[in-house]
Scaffold this motif. Structure first.
Motif, PDB file in Angstrom:
ATOM      1  N   TYR A 211       0.935  -1.286  -0.015  1.00 19.56           N
ATOM      2  CA  TYR A 211       0.096  -0.128   0.112  1.00 19.56           C
ATOM      3  C   TYR A 211       1.031   1.293   0.204  1.00 19.56           C
ATOM      4  CZ  TYR A 211      -3.665  -3.081   1.524  1.00 19.56           C
ATOM      5  OH  TYR A 211      -4.613  -4.157   1.840  1.00 19.56           O
TER       6      TYR A 211
ATOM      7  N   THR B 127       0.524   5.475   1.031  1.00 15.63           N
ATOM      8  CA  THR B 127      -0.673   6.418   1.549  1.00 15.63           C
ATOM      9  C   THR B 127       0.190   7.814   1.967  1.00 15.63           C
ATOM     10  OG1 THR B 127      -2.308   6.702   3.028  1.00 15.63           O
ATOM     11  CG2 THR B 127      -0.650   5.549   3.990  1.00 15.63           C
ATOM     12  N   THR B 128      -0.492   8.763   1.809  1.00 15.92           N
ATOM     13  CA  THR B 128       0.144  10.018   2.513  1.00 15.92           C
ATOM     14  C   THR B 128      -0.626  10.651   3.671  1.00 15.92           C
ATOM     15  OG1 THR B 128      -0.983  11.172   0.768  1.00 15.92           O
ATOM     16  CG2 THR B 128       1.046  10.678   0.227  1.00 15.92           C
ATOM     17  N   SER B 129      -1.650   9.950   3.910  1.00 12.77           N
ATOM     18  CA  SER B 129      -2.439  10.263   5.221  1.00 12.77           C
ATOM     19  C   SER B 129      -2.811   9.068   6.031  1.00 12.77           C
ATOM     20  CB  SER B 129      -3.644  10.979   4.923  1.00 12.77           C
ATOM     21  OG  SER B 129      -4.538  10.407   3.816  1.00 12.77           O
ATOM     22  N   SER B 130      -3.975   8.696   5.783  1.00 12.37           N
ATOM     23  CA  SER B 130      -4.550   7.577   6.985  1.00 12.37           C
ATOM     24  C   SER B 130      -4.463   6.251   6.192  1.00 12.37           C
ATOM     25  CB  SER B 130      -5.956   8.014   7.231  1.00 12.37           C
ATOM     26  OG  SER B 130      -6.688   7.821   5.936  1.00 12.37           O
TER      27      SER B 130
ATOM     28  N   GLU C 139      -7.328   4.383   5.857  1.00  9.59           N
ATOM     29  CA  GLU C 139      -8.564   4.485   4.982  1.00  9.59           C
ATOM     30  C   GLU C 139      -8.295   4.921   3.719  1.00  9.59           C
ATOM     31  OE1 GLU C 139      -8.992   3.704   9.040  1.00  9.59           O
ATOM     32  OE2 GLU C 139      -8.092   5.659   8.111  1.00  9.59           O
ATOM     33  N   LYS C 140      -7.290   5.901   3.399  1.00  2.91           N
ATOM     34  CA  LYS C 140      -6.891   6.179   2.228  1.00  2.91           C
ATOM     35  C   LYS C 140      -5.834   5.649   1.327  1.00  2.91           C
ATOM     36  CE  LYS C 140      -9.144  10.652   3.239  1.00  2.91           C
ATOM     37  NZ  LYS C 140      -8.821  12.384   3.366  1.00  2.91           N
ATOM     38  N   ALA C 141      -5.338   4.603   2.206  1.00  2.00           N
ATOM     39  CA  ALA C 141      -4.158   3.958   1.442  1.00  2.00           C
ATOM     40  C   ALA C 141      -4.641   3.259   0.286  1.00  2.00           C
ATOM     41  CB  ALA C 141      -3.507   2.782   2.394  1.00  2.00           C
ATOM     42  N   GLU C 142      -3.596   3.549  -0.638  1.00  2.00           N
ATOM     43  CA  GLU C 142      -3.800   2.833  -2.230  1.00  2.00           C
ATOM     44  C   GLU C 142      -3.357   1.355  -2.331  1.00  2.00           C
ATOM     45  OE1 GLU C 142      -2.871   3.854  -6.782  1.00  2.00           O
ATOM     46  OE2 GLU C 142      -2.591   5.404  -5.527  1.00  2.00           O
TER      47      GLU C 142
ATOM     48  N   HIS D 102       3.826   8.279  -7.186  1.00  2.00           N
ATOM     49  CA  HIS D 102       3.426   9.236  -6.191  1.00  2.00           C
ATOM     50  C   HIS D 102       4.482  10.235  -5.459  1.00  2.00           C
ATOM     51  CE1 HIS D 102       0.683   5.937  -5.837  1.00  2.00           C
ATOM     52  NE2 HIS D 102      -0.259   6.405  -5.447  1.00  2.00           N
TER      53      HIS D 102
END
Length: 392
Positions: A90, A92-95, A97-100, A118
């Motif tokens: 994964y 992510t740059t935040s949480s 829940e928002k992980a790609e 990214h």
């Protein structure tokens, strides 16, 4: 713990349920690439050398944090991420829940492209020969596109649009701010270092031709099989070569041969333990070393090489003949009956097509009858008055 230890030998960060808030909930932190692994995971073990190579490549990058989560000891933390199984990757740059989630084949090139998409600009500005040389060296096994448009013509707009469209693939888009090529016209060049291949296309071509040029060269002449690669080849409707050579005995020779292949022709190394269904469909023979086949996914045909691979002329001629459809083809799409199966039967069995077809015919018939009725009324009006014909 052996598998877990090996996988984490080069890791910089280990995230646990106790410290994960430090990485995922603080207001300011670096982007994170996190890999979820398990102790006795066979796929994790297979991914280990690629993971270590990724960690080594980005070890000095100050814009990225690379981390690992052990799903055996931190099951609850792994459950917070979407999906199941290991390894899972994964960004992510935040949480959380928002992980790609990384969804492609776990090759070095695909994972590297996933990260760089990214943390790097879509088009990298190159200001000197030295910077270009370094960038080519960093991406030695990657397809590289170079735009030279010092006048800022429409070519730059095309280039940026296509770079944004295809930046999820393992490819680099560079823009020169100095003159490297002698051409005064804006050009886009394709470069692949291992085979010393370079092609160019100039601004006289249409947007569609420029896009086709980029699409044909997104993947290098030789690479590792992946889902995205297969998708591109289906889109291009072109055949490609597969070689099963997990011990890399023949790879360098194939790369050297690729300079004499038709422009745009691709070769990929495939692991038939991973692509079992694909290899079965094209009748993989593990006894033949090297096992080489040319495959056309659109036509569902393939061509097996049964000659002497050490004979360059024989092999290159076979590739050329297969590319041009001269070699005898095999597979469910081969021959006249095969063409019926591939092109005709899917249409015959497609009930949606027939619903649309019958509906379309019905509308045409209805419109035709309406057209006839209108003309009959007009003709009737010409031949008699309203009173005589009963019109009110």
């Amino acid at each position: 713990m052996i598998c877990f230890f090996l996988l984490n030998s080069l890791s910089v960060n280990t995230i646990t349920l106790k410290n994960y808030q430090k990485y995922f909930t603080e207001a300011e932190h670096k982007p994170i690439l996190v890999t979820l692994i398990s102790q006795w995971c066979q796929h994790c073990y297979q991914y280990k050398p690629i993971k270590e190579k990724i960690e080594s490549h980005f070890s000095n990058n100050k814009n990225l944090t690379i981390a690992t989560i052990n799903c055996d000891s931190d099951t609850k933390l792994c459950d917070k991420f979407p999906g199941t199984g290991t390894p899972r990757i994964y960004f992510t740059t935040s949480s959380i829940e928002k992980a790609e989630k990384f969804e492609e084949s776990r090759t070095y090139e695909e994972v590297k492209a996933f990260i760089e998409r990214h943390i790097e600009p879509t088009v990298i500005q190159i200001k000197s020969k030295e910077q270009l040389a370094n960038k080519l060296k960093e991406n030695i096994n990657t397809s590289i596109f170079i735009c030279q448009d010092l006048s800022g013509s429409h070519m730059s707009d095309f280039y940026l649009k296509l770079a944004n469209k295809y930046n999820s693939y393992p490819v680099k888009f560079l823009n020169l701010t100095y003159q490297k090529y002698k051409s005064a016209d804006p050009i886009i060049a394709y470069y692949y270092s291992p085979a010393k291949i370079e092609y160019t296309i100039n601004s006289s071509n249409s947007f569609n031709k420029i896009e086709r040029f980029i699409l044909e060269h997104i993947y290098p002449p030789f690479g590792i099989a992946s889902k995205s690669f297969f998708d591109i080849q289906v889109q291009l409707k072109e055949p490609f070569l597969v070689i099963e050579d997990t011990k890399h005995k023949y790879t360098n020779r194939l790369i050297s041969y690729s300079k004499d292949f038709p422009e745009g022709f691709k070769s990929v190394e495939i692991d038939c333990t991973e692509y079992t269904k694909f290899c079965k469909e094209i009748e993989y023979d593990p006894e033949q070393k090297p096992w080489i086949s040319i495959v056309n996914l659109n036509r569902k045909v393939y061509y097996h090489f049964k000659g002497d691979f050490s004979n360059k002329k024989e092999f290159v001629n076979w590739v050329s003949d297969s590319w041009n459809g001269i070699t005898k083809e095999e597979g469910i799409g081969a021959g006249f009956q095969g063409k019926i199966r591939v092109y005709v039967m899917p249409v015959v069995l497609d009930y949606v097509f027939w619903i649309k077809f019958v509906g379309g015919i019905s509308i045409i018939v209805l419109l035709y009858k309406l057209w006839i009725a209108v003309h009959q009324i007009r003709d009737l009006k010409r031949r008699c008055s309203y009173d005589q014909c009963g019109f009110k």
